[in-house]
Write an enzyme that holds these catalytic residues in place. Sequence first.
Site, PDB file in Angstrom:
ATOM      1  N   ILE A   1     -98.531  57.780 -89.590  1.00 52.33           N
ATOM      2  CA  ILE A   1     -98.576  56.325 -89.679  1.00 52.33           C
ATOM      3  C   ILE A   1     -97.158  55.754 -89.608  1.00 52.33           C
ATOM      4  O   ILE A   1     -96.191  56.439 -89.959  1.00 52.33           O
ATOM      5  CB  ILE A   1     -99.295  55.887 -90.984  1.00 52.33           C
ATOM      6  CG1 ILE A   1     -99.592  54.382 -90.989  1.00 52.33           C
ATOM      7  CG2 ILE A   1     -98.535  56.332 -92.209  1.00 52.33           C
ATOM      8  CD1 ILE A   1    -100.509  53.925 -92.113  1.00 52.33           C
ATOM      9  N   CYS A   2     -97.056  54.534 -89.139  1.00 51.51           N
ATOM     10  CA  CYS A   2     -95.813  53.767 -89.049  1.00 51.51           C
ATOM     11  C   CYS A   2     -94.875  54.385 -88.004  1.00 51.51           C
ATOM     12  O   CYS A   2     -95.177  54.402 -86.827  1.00 51.51           O
ATOM     13  CB  CYS A   2     -95.159  53.653 -90.425  1.00 51.51           C
ATOM     14  SG  CYS A   2     -93.984  52.293 -90.539  1.00 51.51           S
ATOM     15  N   ALA A   3     -93.742  54.906 -88.416  1.00 49.39           N
ATOM     16  CA  ALA A   3     -92.796  55.513 -87.482  1.00 49.39           C
ATOM     17  C   ALA A   3     -93.127  56.977 -87.197  1.00 49.39           C
ATOM     18  O   ALA A   3     -92.695  57.534 -86.188  1.00 49.39           O
ATOM     19  CB  ALA A   3     -91.377  55.415 -88.040  1.00 49.39           C
TER      20      ALA A   3
ATOM     21  N   PHE B   1     -95.728  51.829 -85.432  1.00 48.79           N
ATOM     22  CA  PHE B   1     -94.987  50.611 -85.733  1.00 48.79           C
ATOM     23  C   PHE B   1     -94.359  50.108 -84.432  1.00 48.79           C
ATOM     24  O   PHE B   1     -93.803  50.893 -83.667  1.00 48.79           O
ATOM     25  CB  PHE B   1     -93.912  50.903 -86.783  1.00 48.79           C
ATOM     26  CG  PHE B   1     -93.360  49.656 -87.402  1.00 48.79           C
ATOM     27  CD1 PHE B   1     -94.079  48.978 -88.365  1.00 48.79           C
ATOM     28  CD2 PHE B   1     -92.129  49.163 -87.003  1.00 48.79           C
ATOM     29  CE1 PHE B   1     -93.576  47.823 -88.937  1.00 48.79           C
ATOM     30  CE2 PHE B   1     -91.619  48.005 -87.569  1.00 48.79           C
ATOM     31  CZ  PHE B   1     -92.348  47.330 -88.541  1.00 48.79           C
TER      32      PHE B   1
ATOM     33  N   GLY C   1    -101.637  55.517 -87.311  1.00 53.46           N
ATOM     34  CA  GLY C   1    -101.747  54.185 -87.891  1.00 53.46           C
ATOM     35  C   GLY C   1    -100.514  53.372 -87.577  1.00 53.46           C
ATOM     36  O   GLY C   1     -99.411  53.911 -87.442  1.00 53.46           O
TER      37      GLY C   1
END
Length: 97
Positions: free
Chosen positions: A18-20, A39, A65
């Site tokens: 998730i994210c980076a 992201f 994510g």
Amino acid sequence: MHQFLLKHAEQGKLLCAICAAPSILGHLGILDGKYATCFPTFKDKCTGALLSEDKVVQDGNIITGKGLGAAIEFACKIIENLKDKETADTVLKQIQY
């Protein structure tokens, strides 16, 4: 860690980022030809991915994510895979989501 991730992917085991973090999977070639999200400022680092604007994306054994705002949906997708959709829905109800 790279070797662990590569082996895990090769064995078809569940990988979640998730994210980076999806950018690490991209760097390792794990996202080649796979749908994924991350992201927004890391899109260019998700090498080989077919990027989506969705909050959570699953392509085979890989769940990605977009960021913190997608954490609940991301967690529920993981629960669906480890247990089942009914359990994920129960968790959502219990946290009043």
